[in-house]
Design an enzyme around this catalytic site. Sequence first.
Site, PDB file in Angstrom:
ATOM      1  N   GLU A  82       0.838  -1.194   0.000  1.00 45.04           N
ATOM      2  CA  GLU A  82       0.000   0.000   0.000  1.00 45.04           C
ATOM      3  C   GLU A  82       0.871   1.241   0.000  1.00 45.04           C
ATOM      4  O   GLU A  82       0.405   2.344   0.254  1.00 45.04           O
ATOM      5  CB  GLU A  82      -0.973  -0.014   1.185  1.00 45.04           C
ATOM      6  N   CYS A 114      -3.170  -4.788   3.848  1.00 47.72           N
ATOM      7  CA  CYS A 114      -2.030  -5.600   4.278  1.00 47.72           C
ATOM      8  C   CYS A 114      -2.043  -7.026   3.737  1.00 47.72           C
ATOM      9  O   CYS A 114      -1.204  -7.840   4.110  1.00 47.72           O
ATOM     10  CB  CYS A 114      -1.944  -5.621   5.798  1.00 47.72           C
ATOM     11  N   HIS A 236      -1.530 -12.076  10.484  1.00 48.75           N
ATOM     12  CA  HIS A 236      -1.184 -10.676  10.246  1.00 48.75           C
ATOM     13  C   HIS A 236      -0.973 -10.008  11.601  1.00 48.75           C
ATOM     14  O   HIS A 236      -1.673 -10.292  12.569  1.00 48.75           O
ATOM     15  CB  HIS A 236      -2.287  -9.963   9.457  1.00 48.75           C
TER      16      HIS A 236
END
Lengths: 353, 134, 390
Positions: A82, A114, A236
């Site tokens: 990103e 993400c 994550h």
Amino acid sequence: MKKSGIVSYGSYIPRYRIKPDEIARVWGEDPENIKNGIYILSKSVPSPDEDVATISVEASRNAIKRGKINPSDIGAIYIGSESHPYAVKPTATIVSSAIGANFPLFAADYEFACKAGTAGIQNVKAMVDSGMIKYGMAIGSDTSQGAPGDVLEYSASAGGTAMILGNENVIAEINHTLSVTSDTPDFWRREGEPYPTHGERFTGEPAYFKHTISASRMMMESVGMKPQDYDFAVFHQPNGKFPTRAAKILGFTEKQYKDGLLTPFIGNTYSGSMMTGLSAILDIAKPGDRILAVSFGSGAGSDAFDLTVTDEIMKMDRESAPTIKRMLADVTWLDYALYAKFKKKIIFGDAIE
Amino acid sequence: MGELSRMWRETDHRYRMVGEKCGNCGKVYFPPRDICPTCHRDSIGKMNNVEMSGNGVVVSFTIVHDAPPAFSRQRPYILAIIKLDDGPTLTGQIVDTTPSEIDIGTRVRSVFRKISEDGHSGVIHYGYKFVKDQ
Amino acid sequence: MRLSNDVFILGTGESKYGELWDRSLREISVEAGLNAIESSGIRTKDLDAIYMGNSLAGMISGQENIGALMSDYAGIADEDVPTLRIEASTASGAAAVHQAFLSIKSGEYDLVMVGGVEKMTELYGTEMIDISSSILDREWEAFFGGTPAAMAALSARKYMKDFGVGKDVLAAISVNDHKNASMNPIAHFSNIISLDQAMNSTPVAEPLNLMDCAPQSDGASCIILASESYMKKEGKEGVKIAGNGISQEYFALHSRDSLYSMKSTVSASRKALDRAGISLDDVSFAEVHDSFSIYGIMALEDMGFAPRGKARDIVLSEIGLNGRIPINPSGGLKAKGFPYGATGVGQFVEAYLQLMGKAGKRQIADPEYALLHSVAGTGSTSIVHIVGGE
């Protein structure tokens, strides 16, 4: 058909670090609150001459070196980030030139907050399985942005990981992958805005936890596994707290998730986050080890992977490229002033720049 | 305003350190050149691409304080002449270190970095720099 | 075949060197030119041709086509005097002299003006560092952060390490320049500096500091060259160009065999001495291209004034005006000033003044031959002239 999976992997984490104490000092906050609240002890910072392209190239080169891959055998490159250096003009082309890939090549940049890097893994896996390519490379890489004074400033860091997939000499087979997706605006950055905006506590239950936990459970159900059947679990890691809590809710123990949990030391590398955690696990995994890897991308969705490490990993000289452990040990500390200079938070006049 | 084709055509050389090897005498050149200064016309058409390893040793170095606009954010920076293990000698920056860590004879390896940018809206120029070899 | 028709310096003129805020590129050129015309006792329209040395006007002032500009503003647009600009970066002036010399040698011309000009102070900010880096290899040196000072510093560090030489040896070059410049009314700097000051100023590109680096100067220099037949016919007095040498070397510093020897200087000085038929011992003084102190040291060794690594034996004691070999009586590039394209011509002005006994307070006693040394870039071209003799 031979089961496809990871043939090689490589990561890159910039050597510069800053501690929450230093950031908290500038904004008059209590560093102990930060450390306890989000469990981040330091985060990586890119050099002024590093961006997603340079990080992706270094990670790719480490993967190529470690797997002794001929770059012209790589038929596809997808890069999730990103913080691509250009809004329009792909990072993937820069990486392809820098590693010496062929002119006939599938390539694109991905964005899904993400989890764009892991979306790339699914993409190249499908291409390998369909016989479109021999090897495909998926990269998750970011030099993420956190507005000065925002809580994100303590976590937004830099790093990336490249995974090369194929169906020969596979070191970790991907037994299954699946994704969940819903329109959940927990975190975003509008076109042209320098910093992202987040929904604070809204990023938790309806976003991170719902998607991560759902994808994990769906995966375990579809492959018939229970938490205790896994040797490693990696999620994550927007901070140190979220993945720990998700792991506990799902029934994983610290022993299973600690090796892939890097955020407390390097911060949140966004698209590189789960993939770099997986990279740390592959650094130490043994044949037969079973890994659950689940990414999360705001907006929102999760990609889940069930992997089995193969005997091939013992033939690989994993030390031939920098391991995560090595990159965690070799660091240079910054104060906030140098950090601000590195991150271009100091506005230079025309006379200077 | 900005620089495009002049930079673009050096991509292979600056991204991957692609130099030339004289097919007549075997000497390796980087930066690349079309004619071997030893073999002259005997080398024409025999200069073949060859990729450098990027590993080398510091021949000399300086810490640049008076920097051109492109490097103002990095000043002071270390600029060095580096003798590659592949043979050629070249000029490049050494980054991610402090001057006290560098000396004549220090071993370095190449990394991929941003060199300069054409302002805020122009093209970003990438290429090789060097870091201390651990 | 070498023609016997010798070439003489008939007269010289200069503008002030320094920060000439209120004067333009064309104004200082014309000033230097008119001074040279005046000094020669000729008229501008008598000139057969004009050669102008200039390095950076295109980038600094946005002005190319310098030749035509200068002949127009010298007031001879109607006189049909061919005027060309010669560019060899920091050796542009010396290269222009060489072209003028050849034009007379060939028998084509009898009376030629050679000018050199640079306006270095037109821009603010660090843009000028980038522009001056255009004398380097833009793609393989400057692109990666190389600047003229940085390249000189790379030579300096290697030299200091290999020969165990301290900063004092480099500083001695600058100290000598400032001392001589204090006696040169047109010099950029008139102040004397101490060895201690020279060694401890602000770093520019370590190990070089501000006092190791020639300044950015505005300035113009001009000489009038004439054939032997012209001199005889008009009954003029002048100084002979006795010999010259131009030599080339690899463009980028990293391509060279040595970081502290300019092969081009070694061979250009040999050629010049050979053509003049003299040895180094016959040289009364030298103007060397010390844009950076280390280049002064290298020049002394490359030309043979000192053995390799031994310049320290002479720079602290023997290079003054009364020393065994006076260096840069004009003040050199460090203190007379360094307007790129003018510098090489300016050295001829100094040689003329010294050899004619017109150098005032900085006059060297009874000089016979001057050696003039000019360098392009980091040594890719060296131009050496021997001036003087019968």
